[in-house]
Structure formats: C-alpha cells, structure tokens
Write a protein that holds these residues in place. Structure first.
Motif, PDB file in Angstrom:
ATOM      1  N   ARG A   1       0.842  -1.200   0.000  1.00  0.00           N
ATOM      2  CA  ARG A   1       0.000   0.000   0.000  1.00  0.00           C
ATOM      3  C   ARG A   1       0.878   1.251   0.000  1.00  0.00           C
ATOM      4  NH1 ARG A   1      -4.502   0.198   4.248  1.00  0.00           N
ATOM      5  NH2 ARG A   1      -2.767   0.155   5.713  1.00  0.00           N
ATOM      6  N   ARG A   2       0.317   2.325  -0.522  1.00  0.00           N
ATOM      7  CA  ARG A   2       1.043   3.586  -0.546  1.00  0.00           C
ATOM      8  C   ARG A   2       0.263   4.640   0.226  1.00  0.00           C
ATOM      9  NH1 ARG A   2       1.732   4.752  -6.710  1.00  0.00           N
ATOM     10  NH2 ARG A   2      -0.334   3.806  -6.700  1.00  0.00           N
ATOM     11  N   THR A   3       0.993   5.646   0.700  1.00  0.00           N
ATOM     12  CA  THR A   3       0.329   6.796   1.296  1.00  0.00           C
ATOM     13  C   THR A   3      -0.171   7.680   0.160  1.00  0.00           C
ATOM     14  OG1 THR A   3       2.354   8.077   1.296  1.00  0.00           O
ATOM     15  CG2 THR A   3       1.904   6.766   3.266  1.00  0.00           C
TER      16      THR A   3
ATOM     17  N   ILE B   1       5.612   4.041  -0.273  1.00  0.00           N
ATOM     18  CA  ILE B   1       5.175   2.700   0.105  1.00  0.00           C
ATOM     19  C   ILE B   1       5.228   2.543   1.617  1.00  0.00           C
ATOM     20  CG2 ILE B   1       5.845   0.270   0.036  1.00  0.00           C
ATOM     21  CD1 ILE B   1       6.594   0.759  -2.877  1.00  0.00           C
ATOM     22  N   ILE B   2       4.168   1.991   2.162  1.00  0.00           N
ATOM     23  CA  ILE B   2       4.152   1.703   3.597  1.00  0.00           C
ATOM     24  C   ILE B   2       4.872   0.369   3.789  1.00  0.00           C
ATOM     25  CG2 ILE B   2       2.672   1.353   5.599  1.00  0.00           C
ATOM     26  CD1 ILE B   2       0.464   2.836   3.977  1.00  0.00           C
TER      27      ILE B   2
END
Lengths: 159, 106
Positions: free
Chosen positions: B33-35, B40-41
């Motif tokens: 997932r990305r913010t 990328i988290i």
C-alpha cells in the motif's frame, strides 16, 4: 563448472523472481504488481516439486462472492483419517492475482485429529484460489475455487 | 499493545478432537500500500505461528501479506493429556508474542 551451476542458478532465480520483482517494481508500476498465473505455477512447483497434483480429497470453503476483499473467511479441510500411517502433512493455499502467490502454509500431523484449518485472508481481485494438501504418503491433492471480489484489498491507497 | 485471544476447551475426554481458535491483534501491513503522497508503507506482518501441546509442536503456519489484519487461525488437535498449550507468533520488526492455555483431559 560454470555450466553445472547454470541450472540450479536458473531455478533459484525463478523462485526468487517473485520476491525480486516486488522489490524492483513498486517505484513505477505498483498496481500492476500482481501475481500472474506464471507466478502461481512457480509457487506451486516450489511446494510440490515435480509431483503430480490430483484433484480431490481437499475441500476449500470460500464465499463465491465477496464484498470486502480485506477479510475473507476461508476454511480448508482434507478427507483423511489422520492416523500415524495416513495423515495430512501440510496444506498450502495459493492465489492468482494478489501481489504474491502465497496465502498460507499450514503444517499438521497425526496429532491434529482432523485436517481442517480456518483463517481470514485478503483478496486483491476476483480470482482463483488453490489449496493443495500433502499427505503422509507423499501424494498431493488439490481443490480450486473462483471468488468474485467487489472491493479489493491490499493495494488501495491510504488517505 | 499486542494481545491474543485464545479459545481452547477447558475440559475434554481422552482422544476427543478439539478445536483451537486463536486471534492475534496485528495490522498485517502488506507492504503493497502507498500513502497519498505515493510512498510505500513498509511491510509489517506476522510470518509464523506455532502451537505446542505440552512442549510438542502440533500445528504451525507460515503467514503472508494475504492474511487479513488481526490474524485468526483455527485448527484441531486430539486431546491426549492434561496440560498446557503454548502459542507463539513471530513477525517483522522483531514482533514476538506468546500466549498459553491449559486443558484438563479426563
């Protein structure tokens, strides 16, 4: 010497390919970083080797239509007497279109009594789920289920 | 912070097949997932779960990002003798949690 190394190196690269891709790809095309049928096949080959995987014995319970892919109940059971001589050694679950082809590996034994495992999984897309069981005699058995997912998990952005 | 919920029957008959249910609170951040700004988290998941019955391993699971947050795992075992179940979760960033439950078999 170099030639001898070649085949094992290629196999290793094949197996490591998935992991390496995940490291390299996200900068540009994160959304396309999904397991392909090729990666699924590679992940399965990683578990079963060259063995024949027969259909049957395994029952894979996943809802056929899922509203929220973030938490999907899944139960895998295998028809087995679970005795010392005839039991399920492990259950492996794979998917086709998540970023990674593996969902989970579960290791059982005769002390399990019943070859059944439940958990909750994430599904990034409408796709096929595959469960493969390895029995104590070394044979592999499988079941497939197609799941329709209306809200995908895993790769959505966080606000 | 992290906490486990374990469901094991308090009593069972010898040879009875019992179900064990476990739940561990954990974000299971996939690493995909990305913010909103595109970063990328980093992955933060539980990678391994094991259950021992009086010291002997009876169940083990390898987990992947495809496991939902707060991993729920249920499985079965044969109640052989009174004693203790030890549960262990191991994950990224040094995550390590244990829990235990006892059973009376008679």
């Amino acid at each position: 010497m170099h030639k001898h190394d070649h085949s094992t190196r290629r196999q290793f690269l094949g197996l490591a390919g998935g992991a390496a891709m995940l490291g390299a790809v996200p900068a540009v095309t994160l959304r396309s970083a999904e397991a392909t049928p090729v990666m699924l096949a590679a992940a399965i080959r990683n578990v079963v080797g060259g063995a024949v995987v027969r259909t049957g014995k395994v029952k894979l319970d996943v809802p056929p239509l899922v509203e929220n892919g973030n938490t999907v109940p899944m139960t895998v059971s295998v028809a087995s007497p679970m005795t010392a001589d005839d039991h399920v050694k492990s259950i492996h679950v794979f998917n086709e279109k998540n970023p990674q082809p593996n969902i989970g590996n579960f290791h059982l034994g005769p002390r399990s009594g019943r070859a059944q495992v439940s958990t909750r999984i994430r599904l990034a897309d409408t796709q096929k789920i595959v469960a493969i069981a390895q029995l104590s005699d070394g044979s592999f058995w499988s079941a497939n289920v197609d799941v329709v997912v209306t809200l995908a998990a895993c790769t959505e952005e966080v606000l | 912070m992290a906490s486990a919920l374990i469901n094991v029957p308090k009593r069972a008959k010898p040879g009875e097949i019992i179900e064990i249910k476990t739940l561990m609170s954990h974000v299971m951040e996939t690493g995909y997932r990305r913010t909103a700004t595109g970063e990328i988290i980093p992955r933060d998941i539980i990678t391994s779960f094991a259950c021992r019955y009086n010291g002997e391993e009876i169940f083990r699971a390898d987990l992947f990002p495809a496991t939902a947050a707060n991993p729920f795992i249920s499985f079965f075992t044969v109640a052989t003798e009174s004693g203790k179940f030890d549960f262990e979760w191991i994950g990224d960033n040094g995550f390590s949690e244990t829990a235990a439950a006892s059973i009376i078999v008679e």
